[in-house]
Design an enzyme around this catalytic site. Structure first.
Site, short mmCIF file in Angstrom:
data_model
loop_
_atom_site.label_atom_id
_atom_site.label_comp_id
_atom_site.label_asym_id
_atom_site.label_seq_id
_atom_site.Cartn_x
_atom_site.Cartn_y
_atom_site.Cartn_z
N ARG A 102 0.84 -1.19 0.00
CA ARG A 102 0.00 0.00 0.00
C ARG A 102 0.89 1.25 0.00
O ARG A 102 2.03 1.22 0.46
CB ARG A 102 -0.89 0.03 1.23
CG ARG A 102 -1.93 -1.07 1.27
CD ARG A 102 -2.75 -1.02 2.57
NE ARG A 102 -3.76 -2.06 2.57
CZ ARG A 102 -3.58 -3.29 3.03
NH1 ARG A 102 -2.42 -3.64 3.56
NH2 ARG A 102 -4.55 -4.17 2.99
N LYS A 155 -2.44 -1.97 7.94
CA LYS A 155 -3.88 -1.83 8.05
C LYS A 155 -4.47 -2.86 9.02
O LYS A 155 -5.33 -2.53 9.83
CB LYS A 155 -4.52 -2.00 6.66
CG LYS A 155 -6.01 -1.83 6.64
CD LYS A 155 -6.54 -1.94 5.23
CE LYS A 155 -8.04 -1.78 5.19
NZ LYS A 155 -8.56 -1.91 3.82
N HIS A 204 -2.74 2.49 -5.95
CA HIS A 204 -3.37 1.38 -5.23
C HIS A 204 -3.89 0.30 -6.18
O HIS A 204 -3.99 -0.87 -5.82
CB HIS A 204 -4.51 1.89 -4.33
CG HIS A 204 -4.99 0.85 -3.37
ND1 HIS A 204 -4.29 0.50 -2.23
CD2 HIS A 204 -6.11 0.06 -3.38
CE1 HIS A 204 -4.95 -0.44 -1.58
NE2 HIS A 204 -6.05 -0.73 -2.26
N ARG A 209 -2.19 -3.19 -6.65
CA ARG A 209 -2.49 -4.33 -5.77
C ARG A 209 -3.55 -5.22 -6.43
O ARG A 209 -3.45 -6.44 -6.40
CB ARG A 209 -2.96 -3.85 -4.40
CG ARG A 209 -1.81 -3.28 -3.56
CD ARG A 209 -2.28 -2.66 -2.28
NE ARG A 209 -3.08 -3.50 -1.41
CZ ARG A 209 -2.61 -4.40 -0.55
NH1 ARG A 209 -1.30 -4.59 -0.44
NH2 ARG A 209 -3.43 -5.08 0.22
N HIS A 240 -3.68 -9.60 3.48
CA HIS A 240 -5.11 -9.68 3.78
C HIS A 240 -5.32 -10.65 4.93
O HIS A 240 -4.61 -11.65 5.05
CB HIS A 240 -5.91 -10.16 2.56
CG HIS A 240 -6.03 -9.11 1.50
ND1 HIS A 240 -6.43 -9.41 0.21
CD2 HIS A 240 -5.83 -7.77 1.52
CE1 HIS A 240 -6.46 -8.30 -0.50
NE2 HIS A 240 -6.10 -7.30 0.27
N TYR A 265 -5.90 -21.37 12.84
CA TYR A 265 -4.95 -22.43 12.53
C TYR A 265 -3.84 -21.98 11.59
O TYR A 265 -2.79 -22.59 11.55
CB TYR A 265 -5.68 -23.64 11.93
CG TYR A 265 -6.43 -24.42 12.97
CD1 TYR A 265 -5.79 -25.41 13.70
CD2 TYR A 265 -7.77 -24.17 13.23
CE1 TYR A 265 -6.46 -26.13 14.67
CE2 TYR A 265 -8.46 -24.88 14.20
CZ TYR A 265 -7.80 -25.85 14.91
OH TYR A 265 -8.46 -26.56 15.88
#
Length: 177
Positions: free
Chosen positions: A24, A51, A114, A117, A141, A151
């Site tokens: 970013r 973020k 941006h 991405r 993400h 997990y």
């Protein structure tokens, strides 16, 4: 990327780094040399700059390492401002693109920093066989499924190295004719 590689402004270099790392804008402009481990070829972004508020490690491709090696300074910010002690602004890369004819009303297309991405994510899905999880991890993400997130504790760094190198090769190599 070929146009960017011919430019030597700090904004052009920052935009190249943004593209090569699928990061970013805020992560790139705030990057410091203290976050870079050239030997291990890793950029570690601290949680307070992410973020998702989680530390993120980015494997650096050979292209990203070359770019870093060619930066004018090796201390402080990777992309320093002309104002002492500050990094470039969050508008520097966008202004660079606008000056080249890109942007919402740009004659060369409505592209913004941006958007790279999204380009990275589309490339992963459409042009490679890399697993979805690697692409999502490369973009930092978070998993929406709380059980799966509980997990999945690895950041898959070593598996992301070939992904980021393939992306850099795709971006930087001359298109076939």
């Amino acid at each position: 990327m070929h146009d960017l590689q011919s430019g030597n402004s700090i904004s052009a270099q920052a935009l190249q780094f943004l593209i090569l790392t699928a990061a970013r804008t805020g992560e790139v402009i705030g990057a410091s040399w203290a976050e870079i481990d050239l030997q291990a070829r890793i950029w570690t972004i601290p949680a307070n700059r992410m973020k998702a508020k989680r530390k993120h490690r980015v494997p650096l491709s050979s292209h990203a390492i070359t770019l870093l090696d060619n930066l004018p300074t090796k201390e402080g910010w990777l992309f320093p401002s002309t104002y002492p002690g500050r990094h470039i602004s969050n508008m520097a890369m966008l202004k660079y693109m606008r000056d080249k004819g890109y942007g919402i009303k740009g004659s060369r297309g409505p592209y913004v920093p941006h958007g790279f991405r999204s380009t990275f994510r589309d490339w992963c899905a459409e042009k490679t066989d890399f697993p979805r999880e690697l692409a999502e991890s490369a973009l930092a993400h978070t998993l929406r499924n709380k059980v799966e997130a509980a997990y999945q504790r690895s950041d898959l760094l070593e598996k992301r190295r070939p992904l980021m190198q393939a992306w850099a090769d795709y971006c930087c190599d001359k298109p076939s004719q």
